[in-house]
Write an enzyme that holds these catalytic residues in place. Sequence first.
Site, mmCIF file in Angstrom:
data_model
loop_
_atom_site.group_PDB
_atom_site.id
_atom_site.type_symbol
_atom_site.label_atom_id
_atom_site.label_comp_id
_atom_site.label_asym_id
_atom_site.label_seq_id
_atom_site.Cartn_x
_atom_site.Cartn_y
_atom_site.Cartn_z
ATOM 1 C CG HIS A 9 0.065 0.259 2.151
ATOM 2 N ND1 HIS A 9 0.518 -1.493 2.633
ATOM 3 C CD2 HIS A 9 -0.721 0.615 4.076
ATOM 4 C CE1 HIS A 9 0.936 -0.873 4.181
ATOM 5 N NE2 HIS A 9 0.312 0.629 4.531
ATOM 6 C CG HIS B 224 -0.014 4.271 5.198
ATOM 7 N ND1 HIS B 224 -1.365 3.392 5.604
ATOM 8 C CD2 HIS B 224 -1.318 5.538 5.333
ATOM 9 C CE1 HIS B 224 -2.001 4.010 6.157
ATOM 10 N NE2 HIS B 224 -2.360 5.265 5.006
ATOM 11 C CG ASP C 48 4.489 2.815 7.593
ATOM 12 O OD1 ASP C 48 3.906 3.694 6.951
ATOM 13 O OD2 ASP C 48 4.481 2.203 8.890
ATOM 14 C CG HIS C 49 4.214 0.049 4.292
ATOM 15 N ND1 HIS C 49 4.507 -1.388 4.561
ATOM 16 C CD2 HIS C 49 3.358 0.333 5.317
ATOM 17 C CE1 HIS C 49 4.276 -1.555 5.319
ATOM 18 N NE2 HIS C 49 3.535 -0.284 6.177
ATOM 19 C CG HIS D 116 -4.236 -0.312 6.971
ATOM 20 N ND1 HIS D 116 -4.116 -0.803 8.041
ATOM 21 C CD2 HIS D 116 -3.064 0.109 6.471
ATOM 22 C CE1 HIS D 116 -2.563 0.223 7.919
ATOM 23 N NE2 HIS D 116 -2.577 1.341 6.974
#
Length: 256
Positions: free
Chosen positions: A73, A75, A77-78, A149
Amino acid sequence: MRVTFLGTGSAMPTPERVQTGLLIESDPTGEGDGEDDEGHRRQLLVDCGSGVLNRLSSTDAGYESISTVLLTHHHLDHVADLLPLLKARWLAGEEHLEVVGPVGTKALVDGLLDVHDYLQGRVDLRVREVGAEPFEVAGFAVEGFETRHSMPCLAYRFGDEFVFSGDSEAFAGLANFASGATVLAHDCSFPDEVDVSNHPTPSQLGDSLAGSAIGRVYLTHLYPHTRGKHSEMIESVERHFDGDVRMAKDGLRVNI
């Protein structure tokens, strides 16, 4: 298959845990169907959060060998190290990068390049969007599954060997998707005493996995709140789930 946990942290990284990233490699012996058509071991980066590029540089593969990134996904932090990876590959003389992910991945990459426009055209950049369906990426047969999520997110299954939950609450559908796998790496962001949505606590995860035929579960995407609570988190999952439960950590390599 070999899985290396490059980053097992969260949006709040700690010195020992950077943000999310996994290195997936075919048969580490480089024999048989572990090779591509040119006799090279197949390699895939799953997610690319902040700190993952640095962790990747210390592996045998290095960023020079990673020509494909699969995103769960979007976000931060990814995906935070996605353009740093592109730049590092360009400076190293590599010519290609493919980014694969859920719907919206092309808009994400285009937006990042609008901000960092000097990276436009530096490598042959290809973007592909996938969904909750079987597909192939970097020579791996993969199946996607929609998670629960705060934004669209896909879990990924690599045959009967490995499943990665991405970010998700724990629920029966995801447990069924992972059933029969040798190894499952599942989001378990907080200990039981934290009231949280969009991520599971250990009790919630264990309850969802009860009766599932999964060989081993690694808890990952760990917030700083989990420090000093690893043993009790594992015990909490094991109260419901009969399989082997362990904590993931940065640099951990698992041969499956």
